[in-house]
Enzyme design. Structure first.
Site, PDB file in Angstrom:
ATOM      1  CG  ASP A   1      -1.603   1.310   1.486  1.00  0.00           C
ATOM      2  OD1 ASP A   1      -1.987   1.589   2.637  1.00  0.00           O
ATOM      3  OD2 ASP A   1      -1.763   2.067   0.500  1.00  0.00           O
TER       4      ASP A   1
ATOM      5  CG  ASP B   1      -1.396   1.512  -3.659  1.00  0.00           C
ATOM      6  OD1 ASP B   1      -1.790   2.068  -2.601  1.00  0.00           O
ATOM      7  OD2 ASP B   1      -0.194   1.359  -3.940  1.00  0.00           O
TER       8      ASP B   1
ATOM      9  CG  ASN C   1      -3.126   5.274  -1.140  1.00  0.00           C
ATOM     10  OD1 ASN C   1      -3.103   4.169  -0.564  1.00  0.00           O
ATOM     11  ND2 ASN C   1      -4.141   5.660  -1.882  1.00  0.00           N
TER      12      ASN C   1
ATOM     13  CG  ASP D   1     -11.428 -15.878 -13.046  1.00  0.00           C
ATOM     14  OD1 ASP D   1     -10.676 -16.262 -12.139  1.00  0.00           O
ATOM     15  OD2 ASP D   1     -12.648 -15.714 -12.897  1.00  0.00           O
TER      16      ASP D   1
ATOM     17  CG  HIS E   1      -5.936 -15.257  -6.021  1.00  0.00           C
ATOM     18  ND1 HIS E   1      -5.449 -15.874  -7.167  1.00  0.00           N
ATOM     19  CD2 HIS E   1      -7.244 -15.049  -6.266  1.00  0.00           C
ATOM     20  CE1 HIS E   1      -6.403 -16.005  -8.047  1.00  0.00           C
ATOM     21  NE2 HIS E   1      -7.504 -15.516  -7.533  1.00  0.00           N
ATOM     22  CG  ASP E   2      -8.680 -18.633  -6.028  1.00  0.00           C
ATOM     23  OD1 ASP E   2      -8.765 -18.889  -7.241  1.00  0.00           O
ATOM     24  OD2 ASP E   2      -9.083 -17.577  -5.503  1.00  0.00           O
TER      25      ASP E   2
ATOM     26  CD  GLU F   1      -9.170 -20.342 -11.846  1.00  0.00           C
ATOM     27  OE1 GLU F   1     -10.055 -19.661 -12.377  1.00  0.00           O
ATOM     28  OE2 GLU F   1      -9.073 -20.465 -10.628  1.00  0.00           O
TER      29      GLU F   1
ATOM     30  CG  ASP G   1      -6.695 -12.766 -13.240  1.00  0.00           C
ATOM     31  OD1 ASP G   1      -6.239 -13.155 -12.147  1.00  0.00           O
ATOM     32  OD2 ASP G   1      -7.499 -13.437 -13.924  1.00  0.00           O
TER      33      ASP G   1
END
Ligand code: TEU
Ligand code: CA
Length: 558
Positions: free
Chosen positions: A25, A33, A27, A203, A335-336, A259, A102
């Site tokens: 991050d 981000d 900010n 995806d 991430h899954d 995927e 993605d």
């Protein structure tokens, strides 16, 4: 190459997946981000990865953290601006790092302009961009359960019909039978390719063609039917991907990975065939779903420990049956999925580093393109769920409400054990950069809790320790770049009678690579290395004749 393999950059590359929300991050709003990614490109250049796979950064209401897209050609407000994206792309390219986007086109957000129009009226020009069905006997058109619990059909009062959503009700499925949908998707893909991106991770791409009969599925958890046989690898999926290839992919030098939920070996030979008619490779899910019968609590939820022989059987099958026919992807987590060292290794303090290096060796010496998930390179571990309030992922929250609250099929403690083992939030806790507040991820309050072990497990400590998991991954990447046998060699299983050692050989033009990995915390017999050879890598400095030490991995080249 002697074994007929055509040399290709994405076969020789190592990919790093960034989940932007949890990466860095810049900010202080507690959300990762694009600015945070730019700040850490030097770190990825030091690691030596060739490509970044960027989880979605497009405009999204974040019902599913960006996998619900409301504008494919604009950047999510929380992540920054298109100028920030262009800056990141240029900076990455200047460092020799490619960017793979993605592509989420099985569904959009329900806030996408196409769906806003589609739901307005039955004769709206966008109506058939989505899958609308009349009620059947006053109920949903069939008994399918969405991947995120509940019915896969949502009633829409305005036009008195149901729409299909294989995921959340804010993720309506696109109707790929409609040529206007394909035109719109292909135009958007071309727009991104013209910006200079280097490929797409697609995806749930195996789900874009549904069985037109929409039949009821088998009821397995006593509530809803299983839709997977009717939405995975459907009747027109290869036709659509070959059209995508002709109209977009074949016009650029891209990495493409599908995927492919529910993909089999035979289907993979079509999706990822070496003739390049569809995609470069696919992600299969057999090794991440391999638990023994009776270990499932409900649906996907379990807290079983995968057993090496079962994992080996699956990965060896994919190595042997795709060889010379299609290209493999190689991954332990994303991430899954839960963190690799917690799921497949041993995240106890005594064994975490050794087993993380062992797993990395086991995977990275195989045939295929390896993927490293953010934090895997420093041995980050699963989190511990104290209660549903620790959850941010709608998959967990909806499952809790369905199975614990509404249907009282699972006790809270048992469901939390399942979350500890395999919840997606395990991979979504903030990247641990250093031992400062919030692990250096943010100066604000992070959107999800930081794993309390960040004081010990963080990138700063890893970079300061020559024996860290980080430098081990860096060496594996360098070995892949320097040794064609690792990329293009044949694969031959070894020690198949062992329940504890995963061993195999790779061979190319007379070079023979022998790999052996002890998946246990005990010494195990192994005589593969008695004949000497050049040791390319090991997670032990000293070896013992005739055995592999706990979690020992060795790679010898002759
Ligand atoms: O995942 C699809 C998918 O198969 C996983 O959600 C799987 O069902 C489960 O999470 C793991 O067992 C893709 C994206 O990777 C995921 O993040 C999205 O939530 C999903 O599609 C919908 O876009
Ligand atoms: Ca931010």
């Amino acid at each position: 190459m002697s074994n007929g393999q055509k040399r290709t950059w994405w076969k020789e590359a190592v990919i790093y997946q960034i989940y932007p929300r949890s990466f860095a991050d810049s900010n202080g709003d507690g959300i990762g981000d694009l600015g945070g990614i730019i700040e850490h490109l030097p770190y990825l250049q030091e690691l030596g990865v060739d490509v970044i796979w960027l989880s979605p950064v497009y405009k999204s209401p974040n019902d599913d953290n960006g996998y619900d897209i409301s504008d494919y050609q604009d950047i999510m407000t929380e992540f920054g601006t298109m100028e920030d994206f262009d800056r990141m792309l240029a900076d990455a390219h200047s460092r020799g790092i490619k960017i793979v986007m993605d592509l989420v086109v099985n569904h959009t957000s329900d806030e996408h302009a196409w769906f806003v129009e589609s739901r307005k009226s039955k004769d709206n020009p966008y109506r058939d961009y989505y899958i609308w069905k009349d009620a059947k006997d006053g109920k949903e058109p069939n008994n399918w359960q969405s991947c995120f619990s509940g019915s896969a059909w949502q009633w829409d009062e305005a036009t008195g019909m149901y729409y299909l959503h294989c995921f959340s009700k804010k993720q309506p499925d696109l109707n790929w039978e409609n040529p206007k949908v394909r035109d719109a998707v292909f135009d958007m893909m071309t727009w991104w390719c013209e910006k200079g991106i280097d490929g797409f991770r697609m995806d749930v791409i195996s789900m874009i063609s549904k069985d037109p009969a929409y039949p009821d599925g088998e009821v397995k958890d006593g509530i809803y039917g299983d839709m997977s046989p009717y939405v995975c690898n459907g009747p027109h999926v290869h036709e659509y991907l070959q059209e995508m290839n002709r109209r977009v992919l074949s016009r650029y030098d891209l990495l493409t990975v599908g995927e492919a939920a529910g993909v089999t070996i035979d289907e993979a030979k079509k999706y990822a065939s070496l003739d390049g008619k569809e995609l470069g490779m696919v992600f299969q899910f057999e090794h991440t779903d391999c638990i023994s019968q009776g270990e499932a609590v409900v649906g996907k939820w379990n807290h079983a420990k995968p057993k090496m022989p079962a994992v080996r059987e699956i990965l060896n099958k994919w190595q042997l049956e795709l060889e010379g026919k299609a290209w493999n992807s190689l991954y332990w987590d994303n991430h899954d999925q839960p963190r690799a060292v917690s799921r497949f290794g041993n995240d106890a303090a005594e064994w975490r580093v050794l087993s993380a290096k062992m797993l990395a060796t086991c995977l990275h010496m195989m045939q295929g393109t390896p993927y490293i998930y953010q934090g895997e390179e420093i041995g980050m571990t699963n989190m511990h769920f104290t209660g549903i309030d620790d959850c941010r992922d709608l998959e967990e929250i909806n499952a809790w409400n369905q199975y614990v609250v509404d249907h009282k099929m699972v006790e809270p403690e048992e469901m939390l054990k399942c979350f500890d083992a395999i919840a997606r939030d395990n991979a979504r806790t903030p990247m641990q950069w250093d031992d400062s507040s919030q692990a250096g991820f943010t100066t604000g309050t992070p959107w999800i809790g930081v794993n309390p072990n960040y004081k010990e497990i963080n990138a700063k400590n890893a970079l300061a320790d020559p024996d860290s998991v980080f430098y081990y991954y860096q060496k594996l990447i360098r070995l892949r770049h320097a040794n064609p046998v690792i990329v293009y060699g044949t694969f031959r299983p070894l020690m198949m009678d062992s329940e504890t050692i995963y061993a195999y050989q790779r061979e190319l033009e007379g070079k023979v690579l022998t790999v052996a990995c002890n998946w246990t915390d005990q010494e195990q017999p192994c005589d593969l290395f008695e004949q000497g050879g050049e040791e390319l890598i090991s997670n032990y400095k000293e070896h013992k004749a005739g055995v592999l030490q706990p979690y020992e991995a060795r790679v010898i080249l002759k």
